[in-house]
Design an enzyme around this catalytic site. Structure first.
Site, PDB file in Angstrom:
ATOM      1  N   THR A 177     -21.363  -2.848  23.628  1.00 21.56           N
ATOM      2  CA  THR A 177     -20.170  -2.190  24.156  1.00 21.56           C
ATOM      3  C   THR A 177     -19.147  -3.229  24.624  1.00 21.56           C
ATOM      4  OG1 THR A 177     -19.468  -0.458  25.707  1.00 21.56           O
ATOM      5  CG2 THR A 177     -21.153  -1.988  26.469  1.00 21.56           C
ATOM      6  N   PHE A 210     -13.566  -0.649  21.598  1.00 17.71           N
ATOM      7  CA  PHE A 210     -12.869   0.139  22.610  1.00 17.71           C
ATOM      8  C   PHE A 210     -11.392   0.320  22.238  1.00 17.71           C
ATOM      9  CE2 PHE A 210     -15.363   0.300  26.837  1.00 17.71           C
ATOM     10  CZ  PHE A 210     -16.541   0.564  26.170  1.00 17.71           C
ATOM     11  N   LYS A 257     -27.488  -0.331  26.090  1.00 16.62           N
ATOM     12  CA  LYS A 257     -26.091  -0.781  26.029  1.00 16.62           C
ATOM     13  C   LYS A 257     -25.947  -2.130  26.719  1.00 16.62           C
ATOM     14  CE  LYS A 257     -22.495   2.011  26.426  1.00 16.62           C
ATOM     15  NZ  LYS A 257     -21.573   3.018  26.992  1.00 16.62           N
ATOM     16  N   GLU A 294     -26.987   1.962  29.726  1.00 13.81           N
ATOM     17  CA  GLU A 294     -26.447   0.614  29.946  1.00 13.81           C
ATOM     18  C   GLU A 294     -27.197  -0.106  31.064  1.00 13.81           C
ATOM     19  OE1 GLU A 294     -22.062  -1.511  30.050  1.00 13.81           O
ATOM     20  OE2 GLU A 294     -22.328   0.614  29.591  1.00 13.81           O
ATOM     21  N   ASP A 345     -19.297  11.002  25.546  1.00 11.54           N
ATOM     22  CA  ASP A 345     -19.274   9.909  26.510  1.00 11.54           C
ATOM     23  C   ASP A 345     -19.246  10.524  27.907  1.00 11.54           C
ATOM     24  OD1 ASP A 345     -19.177   7.241  27.286  1.00 11.54           O
ATOM     25  OD2 ASP A 345     -16.990   7.173  27.280  1.00 11.54           O
TER      26      ASP A 345
END
Length: 318
Positions: free
Chosen positions: A155, A177, A131, A95, A16
């Site tokens: 996400t 998450f 994303k 994203e 990440d």
């Protein structure tokens, strides 16, 4: 063999980060980025060649000042993705603007644009995941994009209703998450008696994992947003784990034994899937989860804020 290599034997490791040096160091299978990570890399001044290329692209394509800024931002995200793909065998997750999270059609349009930018630079769409925040609108956008051969990573996923809707839509991959769920509950609880097995983020993830495996959903489950090494180790064996560089380094040098904790063989599989969740049911159940409602809104605000900071950066450049 260090512990990171041991982890890779049980779970696909994803980094990440938007830091290309970090990608080279940890040699993950995939990588994920977001507006916050892209902004951090842009401001580091290590990647001026990506920024300069984005500015040239924006100026070449013309249009209004706002259009140029948007094009520069999109090309920057793609530019980092192109560079990262040189050092990984799998997917890059890119994203789109979080401000589009409640507009299905605009999400689809922006996703198609991002994929075209990759294609224009010689990158096949099979290497890219778009994303999107796990709103109802984005989940439906992912469903439509899949028909076009564009795969998505949903996400900012916090609630079980989000996970159910993603499975029903056949979303390619979701990112629960763990760390942000943990953060929310820690505001109300003393951490002195912490046990990783009862960590709210871990519990939420396992509920989704075993639900998906029981009903044989094809959607990949990728743990994300970790706060501690212990959280990562508790999910060894899941489909994928996207991990920040600092925790990857902890894993690499740790003395903990890497043990497979999750296995689809632990559940009884059934071929009869649950009735798909309706939009009204999704919205009600998600709304009933105070943590998920707050963290999804907060995440969208944060990514939107960093996107606007990136736009201000390019406003000066253009």
């Amino acid at each position: 063999m260090d512990q990171l290599e041991c982890l890779k034997k049980h779970t696909i490791v994803v980094v990440d980060s938007g830091d290309i040096d970090c990608i080279k160091k940890y040699r993950p299978n995939d990588a994920t980025t977001n507006p916050t990570l892209i902004l951090k890399s842009v401001l580091s001044k290590k990647y001026d060649y990506i920024i300069n290329n984005a500015v040239q692209y924006a100026q070449k394509n013309g249009g209004s000042r706002l259009k140029k800024i948007q094009n520069a931002c999109d090309m920057t995200a793609v530019g980092f993705g192109i560079e990262i793909l040189k050092y990984i065998p799998g997917y890059i997750s890119t994203e789109i603007d979080a401000r589009l999270s409640f507009d299905k059609d605009l999400c689809i349009k922006r996703a198609i644009k991002i994929i075209q930018l990759y294609k224009d630079n010689g990158i096949d769409s099979s290497r890219v995941l778009i994303k999107l925040a796990a709103t109802w609108e984005c989940i439906q956008a992912a469903y439509e994009l899949k028909k076009l051969g564009i795969l998505c990573n949903l996400t900012l996923l916090f609630s079980f209703s989000q996970a159910r809707a993603c499975a029903d839509a056949g979303v390619f991959l979701i990112s629960p998450f763990i760390g942000r769920i943990y953060d929310w509950y820690q505001k109300f609880n003393d951490n002195s008696n912490y046990c990783v097995a009862t960590d709210p983020g871990i519990v939420a993830f396992k509920k989704i994992f075993f639900y998906y495996k029981k009903y044989s959903y094809s959607t990949i489950i990728m743990g994300a947003s970790f706060r501690t090494l212990e959280q990562v180790l508790e999910l060894v064996g899941c489909d994928r784990l996207t991990i920040s560089p600092d925790i990857l380094e902890q894993i690499k040098i740790s003395k903990y034994k890497i043990i497979k904790k999750l296995d689809s063989c632990q559940v009884s599989i059934t071929n009869v899937k649950p009735t798909p969740i309706l939009e009204s049911e999704f919205r009600f159940l998600h709304n009933e989860d105070a943590m998920a409602t707050e963290k999804l809104s907060e995440g969208i605000r944060q990514f939107s804020s960093d996107q606007m900071k990136l736009e201000l950066f390019f406003s000066d450049k253009l």
